[in-house]
Design a protein around this motif. Structure first.
Motif, mmCIF file in Angstrom:
data_model
loop_
_atom_site.group_PDB
_atom_site.id
_atom_site.type_symbol
_atom_site.label_atom_id
_atom_site.label_comp_id
_atom_site.label_asym_id
_atom_site.label_seq_id
_atom_site.Cartn_x
_atom_site.Cartn_y
_atom_site.Cartn_z
ATOM 1 N N PHE A 21 18.379 26.817 42.551
ATOM 2 C CA PHE A 21 17.860 26.713 43.917
ATOM 3 C C PHE A 21 17.391 25.291 44.211
ATOM 4 C CE2 PHE A 21 14.175 26.869 46.804
ATOM 5 C CZ PHE A 21 14.811 27.355 47.933
ATOM 6 N N ALA A 22 16.629 24.701 43.288
ATOM 7 C CA ALA A 22 16.107 23.348 43.509
ATOM 8 C C ALA A 22 17.239 22.327 43.559
ATOM 9 C CB ALA A 22 15.109 22.980 42.419
ATOM 10 N N ARG A 23 18.260 22.520 42.741
ATOM 11 C CA ARG A 23 19.381 21.578 42.764
ATOM 12 C C ARG A 23 20.124 21.632 44.086
ATOM 13 N NH1 ARG A 23 24.609 21.259 38.653
ATOM 14 N NH2 ARG A 23 25.419 19.313 39.491
ATOM 15 N N GLY A 24 20.326 22.831 44.602
ATOM 16 C CA GLY A 24 21.022 22.955 45.873
ATOM 17 C C GLY A 24 20.253 22.388 47.046
ATOM 18 N N ARG A 49 19.591 17.142 41.638
ATOM 19 C CA ARG A 49 19.454 17.453 40.218
ATOM 20 C C ARG A 49 18.125 17.025 39.610
ATOM 21 N NH1 ARG A 49 23.647 15.023 35.922
ATOM 22 N NH2 ARG A 49 22.130 13.311 35.999
ATOM 23 N N PRO A 50 17.601 15.805 39.888
ATOM 24 C CA PRO A 50 16.303 15.440 39.294
ATOM 25 C C PRO A 50 15.190 16.414 39.647
ATOM 26 C CG PRO A 50 17.399 13.498 40.194
ATOM 27 C CD PRO A 50 18.185 14.683 40.646
ATOM 28 N N ALA A 51 15.145 16.825 40.915
ATOM 29 C CA ALA A 51 14.119 17.791 41.325
ATOM 30 C C ALA A 51 14.323 19.128 40.634
ATOM 31 C CB ALA A 51 14.145 17.962 42.837
ATOM 32 N N ALA A 52 15.581 19.513 40.402
ATOM 33 C CA ALA A 52 15.849 20.779 39.726
ATOM 34 C C ALA A 52 15.325 20.760 38.299
ATOM 35 C CB ALA A 52 17.351 21.062 39.739
ATOM 36 N N PHE A 53 15.551 19.647 37.595
ATOM 37 C CA PHE A 53 15.034 19.535 36.230
ATOM 38 C C PHE A 53 13.509 19.576 36.222
ATOM 39 C CE2 PHE A 53 19.201 17.968 34.716
ATOM 40 C CZ PHE A 53 19.265 18.672 33.524
ATOM 41 N N MET A 54 12.883 18.873 37.150
ATOM 42 C CA MET A 54 11.423 18.840 37.177
ATOM 43 C C MET A 54 10.845 20.208 37.528
ATOM 44 S SD MET A 54 10.553 15.127 38.837
ATOM 45 C CE MET A 54 8.826 15.308 38.446
ATOM 46 N N ALA A 55 11.478 20.916 38.460
ATOM 47 C CA ALA A 55 10.973 22.238 38.845
ATOM 48 C C ALA A 55 11.082 23.217 37.683
ATOM 49 C CB ALA A 55 11.748 22.750 40.051
ATOM 50 N N ALA A 56 12.236 23.242 37.018
ATOM 51 C CA ALA A 56 12.418 24.166 35.898
ATOM 52 C C ALA A 56 11.485 23.810 34.747
ATOM 53 C CB ALA A 56 13.875 24.149 35.443
ATOM 54 N N ALA A 57 11.315 22.501 34.476
ATOM 55 C CA ALA A 57 10.432 22.084 33.387
ATOM 56 C C ALA A 57 8.974 22.404 33.702
ATOM 57 C CB ALA A 57 10.598 20.594 33.120
ATOM 58 N N ALA A 58 8.571 22.220 34.955
ATOM 59 C CA ALA A 58 7.192 22.543 35.333
ATOM 60 C C ALA A 58 6.905 24.023 35.135
ATOM 61 C CB ALA A 58 6.942 22.138 36.788
ATOM 62 N N LEU A 59 7.892 24.861 35.429
ATOM 63 C CA LEU A 59 7.720 26.295 35.220
ATOM 64 C C LEU A 59 7.692 26.623 33.733
ATOM 65 C CD1 LEU A 59 7.587 29.183 36.361
ATOM 66 C CD2 LEU A 59 10.081 29.185 36.413
ATOM 67 N N ALA A 60 8.629 26.063 32.981
ATOM 68 C CA ALA A 60 8.710 26.357 31.552
ATOM 69 C C ALA A 60 7.504 25.828 30.798
ATOM 70 C CB ALA A 60 9.988 25.756 30.965
ATOM 71 N N ALA A 61 6.818 24.817 31.357
ATOM 72 C CA ALA A 61 5.680 24.212 30.672
ATOM 73 C C ALA A 61 4.396 24.998 30.833
ATOM 74 C CB ALA A 61 5.463 22.786 31.186
ATOM 75 N N GLN A 62 4.416 26.075 31.575
ATOM 76 C CA GLN A 62 3.209 26.883 31.718
ATOM 77 C C GLN A 62 2.941 27.613 30.406
ATOM 78 O OE1 GLN A 62 1.466 26.649 34.568
ATOM 79 N NE2 GLN A 62 3.043 25.226 35.240
ATOM 80 N N PRO A 63 1.827 27.330 29.724
ATOM 81 C CA PRO A 63 1.562 27.995 28.441
ATOM 82 C C PRO A 63 1.575 29.516 28.535
ATOM 83 C CG PRO A 63 0.103 26.121 28.709
ATOM 84 C CD PRO A 63 0.828 26.274 30.019
ATOM 85 N N ALA A 64 1.062 30.063 29.614
ATOM 86 C CA ALA A 64 1.047 31.525 29.747
ATOM 87 C C ALA A 64 2.461 32.085 29.759
ATOM 88 C CB ALA A 64 0.309 31.926 31.018
ATOM 89 N N LEU A 65 3.369 31.365 30.427
ATOM 90 C CA LEU A 65 4.748 31.845 30.511
ATOM 91 C C LEU A 65 5.430 31.765 29.154
ATOM 92 C CD1 LEU A 65 6.707 32.940 32.627
ATOM 93 C CD2 LEU A 65 7.536 30.620 32.961
ATOM 94 N N VAL A 66 5.267 30.631 28.471
ATOM 95 C CA VAL A 66 5.878 30.490 27.151
ATOM 96 C C VAL A 66 5.254 31.480 26.167
ATOM 97 C CG1 VAL A 66 6.306 28.876 25.257
ATOM 98 C CG2 VAL A 66 6.387 28.070 27.615
ATOM 99 N N TRP A 67 3.980 31.731 26.333
ATOM 100 C CA TRP A 67 3.273 32.646 25.440
ATOM 101 C C TRP A 67 3.876 34.055 25.505
ATOM 102 C CZ3 TRP A 67 -2.732 33.633 25.905
ATOM 103 C CH2 TRP A 67 -3.160 34.401 24.814
ATOM 104 N N PHE A 68 4.184 34.514 26.711
ATOM 105 C CA PHE A 68 4.631 35.888 26.886
ATOM 106 C C PHE A 68 6.147 36.041 26.959
ATOM 107 C CE2 PHE A 68 0.383 36.275 29.216
ATOM 108 C CZ PHE A 68 -0.262 36.748 28.082
ATOM 109 N N ALA A 69 6.899 34.953 27.092
ATOM 110 C CA ALA A 69 8.337 35.067 27.352
ATOM 111 C C ALA A 69 9.075 35.801 26.242
ATOM 112 C CB ALA A 69 8.935 33.675 27.553
#
Length: 332
Positions: free
Chosen positions: A147-150, A154-174
């Motif tokens: 969605f962000a890439r479209g 592309r740079p914004a898409a990488f930053m958006a996905a990385a910002a989401l993946a960097a949430q400790p709570a998300l990585v903790w439960f994924a």
């Protein structure tokens, strides 16, 4: 949803589930056959060579996915996963029926993810439940990136996905057999669909958004709140005649509720309250609903300084610091 129907009929058994799965596979076969060609025609990261900022984001994504995948392969130790995310389907499989369990609070709430977990559990594939949750986490990152890439490149898409993946709570439960990734995925896809409908005005985009919103309300009880808020947003959208706004909002609400209403109807019939134990003044229900609400409110109160410890534990600074530094350097 077919698993819910089978469970309510007392047919949550391997033969019935296999028959339903085979029927679904036959219906979806044309799309499955076309999937490899569609994926081959799309270049996910295509374009110029990755910049150093995109490389950092890619590293964060790789770490989050690898960590969560390895966690999903290990035996579950998470308290909530053991207490109800896996306990619920195991209890249902003993009788082959989905029913209200008076002593287990979460059996009265929508739990689509836990019902899906009954599939691998009935075939003794216990580790597959966590892998299904991990798959939803990976799909969420992919959906955010696409969605962000479209929209922003592309740079914004990488930053958006990385910002989401960097949430400790998300990585903790994924990598655990929970329901959070299911809920987040469905609601992001609903928001994406509403965004597309806002730009196109096409009814199919709105219906797709409402389907995803309805599935989100099947995963968690709180999911019904965004459904109602989004329906109000559709009804108040500017630039459309009042009559059309009303029709579009009604279509959105009716579609979403048609998806999630069986779960709330099940709870209503079993407890006397479709959102048990909440709204106990309007729906008295059974099993001391008011007392349960009071305990949940007390449990949910924050107390200083414990509040700040929780906020810091769930904050993203642990993995976002390199990204923040690189972004500042790029600005300079």
């Amino acid at each position: 949803q077919s698993l819910l129907v089978l469970g309510l009929l007392g047919l949550l058994t391997p033969p019935a589930a296999a028959s339903a799965g085979l029927a679904g596979l036959v219906l979806a076969w044309p799309r499955i056959r076309a999937l490899p060609a569609a994926l081959a025609s799309r270049r996910v990261i295509g374009g110029p060579e990755l910049s150093w900022l995109e490389s950092i984001c890619l590293g964060i994504l790789a770490y989050a996915l690898a960590h969560s995948f390895l966690q999903a392969l290990s035996p579950p130790t998470d308290r909530d996963a053991l207490c109800y995310h896996l306990s619920l389907p195991r209890i249902y499989l003993r009788t082959g029926r989905i029913e209200e369990i008076p002593w287990l609070l979460f059996s009265h709430w929508p739990h689509l993810a836990e019902t899906v977990y009954s599939l691998p559990l009935m075939f003794r594939l216990d580790a597959a439940a966590a892998l299904l949750h991990f798959a939803c986490f990976a799909a969420l990152l992919a959906a955010v990136f696409r969605f962000a890439r479209g929209r922003f490149g592309r740079p914004a898409a990488f930053m958006a996905a990385a910002a989401l993946a960097a949430q400790p709570a998300l990585v903790w439960f994924a990598g655990t057999p929970r329901a959070e990734a299911w809920w987040a995925l469905y609601h992001f896809l609903a928001l994406e669909g509403l965004w597309r409908w806002r730009r196109s005005g096409r009814r199919p985009d709105l219906i797709r958004a409402s389907l995803m919103a309805g599935l989100g309300a099947c995963v968690k009880l709180w999911g019904v709140i965004p459904v109602l808020l989004w329906a109000l947003w559709v009804a108040s959208r500017r630039g459309l005649p009042a009559g059309r706004r009303g029709r579009e909002a009604a279509a959105f609400l009716a579609t979403a509720l048609s998806i999630c209403s069986p779960w709330y109807l099940k709870t209503w019939l079993g407890t006397g309250n479709p959102v048990w134990p909440f709204l106990s003044g309007l729906f008295p229900g059974d099993w001391g609903a008011a007392a349960v609400v009071a305990r949940n409110i007390e449990f949910g109160r924050w107390r200083w300084p414990f509040d700040w410890a929780i906020a810091r534990r769930y904050a993203p600074e642990a993995l976002l610091l390199p990204l923040a530094i690189s972004a500042v350097q790029r600005r300079l």
